[in-house]
Design a protein around this motif. Structure first.
Motif, PDB file in Angstrom:
ATOM      1  N   LYS A 134     -24.571   7.346  85.723  1.00 51.73           N
ATOM      2  CA  LYS A 134     -25.274   6.079  85.652  1.00 51.73           C
ATOM      3  C   LYS A 134     -26.168   6.031  84.429  1.00 51.73           C
ATOM      4  N   MET A 135     -26.663   4.831  84.131  1.00 49.31           N
ATOM      5  CA  MET A 135     -27.678   4.677  83.108  1.00 49.31           C
ATOM      6  C   MET A 135     -28.954   5.350  83.590  1.00 49.31           C
ATOM      7  N   ASN A 136     -29.748   5.833  82.611  1.00 45.56           N
ATOM      8  CA  ASN A 136     -31.006   6.459  82.981  1.00 45.56           C
ATOM      9  C   ASN A 136     -31.972   5.404  83.489  1.00 45.56           C
ATOM     10  N   VAL A 137     -32.780   5.804  84.458  1.00 48.40           N
ATOM     11  CA  VAL A 137     -33.651   4.854  85.127  1.00 48.40           C
ATOM     12  C   VAL A 137     -34.864   4.532  84.268  1.00 48.40           C
ATOM     13  N   PHE A 138     -35.384   5.547  83.583  1.00 49.42           N
ATOM     14  CA  PHE A 138     -36.635   5.365  82.846  1.00 49.42           C
ATOM     15  C   PHE A 138     -36.363   5.276  81.347  1.00 49.42           C
ATOM     16  N   PRO A 139     -37.204   4.524  80.632  1.00 43.57           N
ATOM     17  CA  PRO A 139     -36.973   4.378  79.192  1.00 43.57           C
ATOM     18  C   PRO A 139     -37.179   5.697  78.460  1.00 43.57           C
ATOM     19  N   MET A 140     -36.220   6.047  77.591  1.00 44.93           N
ATOM     20  CA  MET A 140     -36.242   7.338  76.918  1.00 44.93           C
ATOM     21  C   MET A 140     -37.414   7.449  75.960  1.00 44.93           C
ATOM     22  N   ASN A 141     -37.733   6.350  75.261  1.00 40.14           N
ATOM     23  CA  ASN A 141     -38.827   6.413  74.292  1.00 40.14           C
ATOM     24  C   ASN A 141     -40.149   6.702  74.982  1.00 40.14           C
ATOM     25  N   ARG A 142     -40.310   6.165  76.180  1.00 38.88           N
ATOM     26  CA  ARG A 142     -41.558   6.400  76.907  1.00 38.88           C
ATOM     27  C   ARG A 142     -41.695   7.870  77.247  1.00 38.88           C
ATOM     28  N   ILE A 143     -40.588   8.470  77.708  1.00 40.89           N
ATOM     29  CA  ILE A 143     -40.631   9.893  78.058  1.00 40.89           C
ATOM     30  C   ILE A 143     -40.898  10.723  76.815  1.00 40.89           C
ATOM     31  N   ARG A 144     -40.263  10.351  75.720  1.00 45.97           N
ATOM     32  CA  ARG A 144     -40.486  11.087  74.472  1.00 45.97           C
ATOM     33  C   ARG A 144     -41.949  10.991  74.060  1.00 45.97           C
ATOM     34  N   THR A 145     -42.525   9.802  74.190  1.00 43.77           N
ATOM     35  CA  THR A 145     -43.934   9.618  73.833  1.00 43.77           C
ATOM     36  C   THR A 145     -44.827  10.492  74.692  1.00 43.77           C
ATOM     37  N   MET A 146     -44.529  10.547  75.985  1.00 43.44           N
ATOM     38  CA  MET A 146     -45.350  11.354  76.891  1.00 43.44           C
ATOM     39  C   MET A 146     -45.260  12.826  76.518  1.00 43.44           C
ATOM     40  N   ILE A 147     -44.049  13.283  76.179  1.00 46.65           N
ATOM     41  CA  ILE A 147     -43.870  14.695  75.841  1.00 46.65           C
ATOM     42  C   ILE A 147     -44.558  15.014  74.518  1.00 46.65           C
ATOM     43  N   LYS A 148     -44.458  14.101  73.568  1.00 43.09           N
ATOM     44  CA  LYS A 148     -45.138  14.308  72.283  1.00 43.09           C
ATOM     45  C   LYS A 148     -46.642  14.415  72.490  1.00 43.09           C
ATOM     46  N   GLY A 149     -47.149  13.620  73.416  1.00 38.98           N
ATOM     47  CA  GLY A 149     -48.571  13.694  73.724  1.00 38.98           C
ATOM     48  C   GLY A 149     -48.947  15.052  74.270  1.00 38.98           C
ATOM     49  N   GLU A 150     -48.009  15.664  74.976  1.00 36.34           N
ATOM     50  CA  GLU A 150     -48.273  16.966  75.582  1.00 36.34           C
ATOM     51  C   GLU A 150     -48.342  18.053  74.514  1.00 36.34           C
ATOM     52  N   ASP A 151     -47.383  18.049  73.584  1.00 40.82           N
ATOM     53  CA  ASP A 151     -47.301  19.128  72.594  1.00 40.82           C
ATOM     54  C   ASP A 151     -46.683  18.557  71.321  1.00 40.82           C
ATOM     55  N   PRO A 152     -47.506  18.077  70.382  1.00 40.66           N
ATOM     56  CA  PRO A 152     -46.958  17.367  69.219  1.00 40.66           C
ATOM     57  C   PRO A 152     -46.090  18.243  68.328  1.00 40.66           C
ATOM     58  N   ASP A 153     -46.332  19.565  68.318  1.00 37.57           N
ATOM     59  CA  ASP A 153     -45.604  20.425  67.386  1.00 37.57           C
ATOM     60  C   ASP A 153     -44.170  20.678  67.829  1.00 37.57           C
ATOM     61  N   MET A 154     -43.941  20.661  69.135  1.00 36.77           N
ATOM     62  CA  MET A 154     -42.630  21.038  69.646  1.00 36.77           C
ATOM     63  C   MET A 154     -41.658  19.879  69.521  1.00 36.77           C
ATOM     64  N   ARG A 155     -40.456  20.177  69.051  1.00 41.80           N
ATOM     65  CA  ARG A 155     -39.416  19.162  68.991  1.00 41.80           C
ATOM     66  C   ARG A 155     -38.594  19.206  70.274  1.00 41.80           C
ATOM     67  N   VAL A 156     -38.114  18.047  70.682  1.00 44.46           N
ATOM     68  CA  VAL A 156     -37.349  17.949  71.920  1.00 44.46           C
ATOM     69  C   VAL A 156     -36.010  17.299  71.612  1.00 44.46           C
ATOM     70  N   SER A 157     -34.924  17.957  72.038  1.00 46.22           N
ATOM     71  CA  SER A 157     -33.597  17.427  71.747  1.00 46.22           C
ATOM     72  C   SER A 157     -33.266  16.264  72.667  1.00 46.22           C
ATOM     73  N   GLN A 158     -32.243  15.525  72.268  1.00 40.17           N
ATOM     74  CA  GLN A 158     -31.834  14.369  73.059  1.00 40.17           C
ATOM     75  C   GLN A 158     -31.385  14.795  74.446  1.00 40.17           C
ATOM     76  N   GLU A 159     -30.678  15.924  74.516  1.00 45.27           N
ATOM     77  CA  GLU A 159     -30.181  16.349  75.824  1.00 45.27           C
ATOM     78  C   GLU A 159     -31.323  16.794  76.726  1.00 45.27           C
ATOM     79  N   ALA A 160     -32.393  17.321  76.126  1.00 44.44           N
ATOM     80  CA  ALA A 160     -33.553  17.693  76.938  1.00 44.44           C
ATOM     81  C   ALA A 160     -34.197  16.447  77.528  1.00 44.44           C
ATOM     82  N   LEU A 161     -34.271  15.378  76.741  1.00 43.45           N
ATOM     83  CA  LEU A 161     -34.828  14.131  77.261  1.00 43.45           C
ATOM     84  C   LEU A 161     -33.993  13.619  78.422  1.00 43.45           C
TER      85      LEU A 161
END
Lengths: 234, 144
Positions: A134-161
């Motif tokens: 199915k399509m993802n329920v939550f917006p991906m950019n929002r999750i990425r923003t939240m994770i960036k807020g947690e640890d700006p230095d770490m990069r997160v791959s698309q599959e991790a999102l």
């Protein structure tokens, strides 16, 4: 209806039998008159029956919601009730006819709502099967923003999102189900904060939420704990 | 609720990045819709429960991401990938999530490979590293 004394006790008897049998058709017929509606509200019936009573308690909701199904059931029950008492069945028929007329006026609304419900049930079934295409329920950019807020230095791959999006969905589903179990145990209609807090306090896997969702305590108890701990604490 | 807001704002200040209040949580509409979908049809959900679930879900994301991020740092890697998320879930007590997640990622990677093949045929380039592939995909905004 209300003026005559004789039909009332007989209706009561029929209600008791209907509740014990837990048959959908009869309860709906019994609930149509106003007096009976009030009685059913007061009675402590199981959840499934509560659902039925809710649908039947107000004629307006019946019109808006699935109106086609109860029509069929009522027809069947009418035939069943004929041998019992002719007088009652006639009155019930008249009332049912009036209601049928009202319902037929709004077929479109009921069809629309029924479709939506069917879609919801289908999705539920799909989830049960474990399909994950199915399509993802939550917006991906929002999750990425939240994770960036947690640890700006770490990069997160698309599959991790995608993995996190999927995990959050499962977490929310499981948490909601467990909270609803407590809601049912308390015999409440509405899922509330207390049920979520109870899940957090009961299960260890949710310890990371204990600071965010503490169980509510009465002021008296809190003050006692404070006095017991002593004024030297926090 | 106010205390939670205060603490989270402090965390944001410590991080140094400014995050909008709106972006700190997942949308309440999505949260509410998913809750309704999983619960029986006659179940009602209070607004307070939805807001609490928003907080819980955000905390869950931070919880899992921190664990995965810590693992990557120890292994001297700079990019968190799907396997790290699976590992973090298993470590933090959500074992029943890890196995479906691996299957999910496996299917995702199959789709990704097909997508890359199509791109390669069109452009005629050959990617050197997987990280670069993922980076490009993320830039393109590829989503299932």
């Amino acid at each position: 209806m209300t003026s005559s004394n004789s039909p009332k006790p007989e209706k009561k008897i029929t209600k008791n039998t209907e509740i014990s049998k837990t048959q959908k058709k009869k309860t709906k017929n019994a609930e149509t008159p106003k007096t009976e509606k009030k009685k059913t509200k007061n009675a402590e019936t199981p959840k499934t029956e509560k659902k039925k009573t809710k649908n039947a308690e107000t004629p307006k909701t019946e019109k808006k919601k699935n109106a086609e199904i109860p029509k069929i059931e009522k027809k069947k029950t009418k035939s069943a009730e004929i041998p019992l008492t002719d007088g009652k069945t006639k009155r019930d028929r008249e009332i049912a006819k009036e209601e049928n007329k009202k319902k037929t006026k709004k077929p479109k609304l009921s069809n629309g709502t029924s479709k939506q419900r069917d879609e919801g049930s289908k999705k539920g079934v799909a989830e049960g099967k474990g399909e994950e295409g199915k399509m993802n329920v939550f917006p991906m950019n929002r999750i990425r923003t939240m994770i960036k807020g947690e640890d700006p230095d770490m990069r997160v791959s698309q599959e991790a999102l995608l993995a996190i999006n999927n995990a959050v969905e499962k977490f929310l589903e499981q948490f909601s189900q467990e909270a609803y179990a407590f809601c049912v145990r308390d015999r409440k209609k509405c899922l509330s904060y207390d049920h979520l807090a109870h899940v957090v306090s009961k299960q260890r896997r949710y310890d990371f939420l204990s600071d965010f969702v503490p169980e509510r305590v009465k002021a008296e108890d809190a003050l006692r704990e404070r006095s017991a701990a002593g004024t030297g604490g926090h | 609720m106010e205390d939670i807001g205060g603490s989270s704002s402090n965390d944001n200040n410590n991080n140094g990045g400014i995050i909008k209040e709106q972006d700190r949580l997942l949308p309440i509409a999505n949260v509410g819709r998913l809750m309704k979908r999983i619960l029986p049809q006659n179940a009602k959900i209070s607004k307070e429960a939805k807001e609490t679930m928003q907080e819980c879900v955000s905390e869950f994301i931070s919880f899992v991401t921190s664990e995965a991020s810590e693992k990557c740092r120890k292994e001297r890697r700079k990019t968190v990938n799907g396997d790290d998320i699976c590992w973090a879930l298993a470590t933090l007590g959500f074992d029943n999530y890890a196995e479906p997640m691996r299957r999910y990622l496996h299917r995702y990677r199959e789709v990704e490979v097909d997508h890359n093949k199509v791109n390669l045929q069109e452009k005629g380039n050959s990617p050197e590293e997987k990280d670069d592939e993922l980076f490009k995909l993320s830039n393109r905004g590829v989503g299932l």
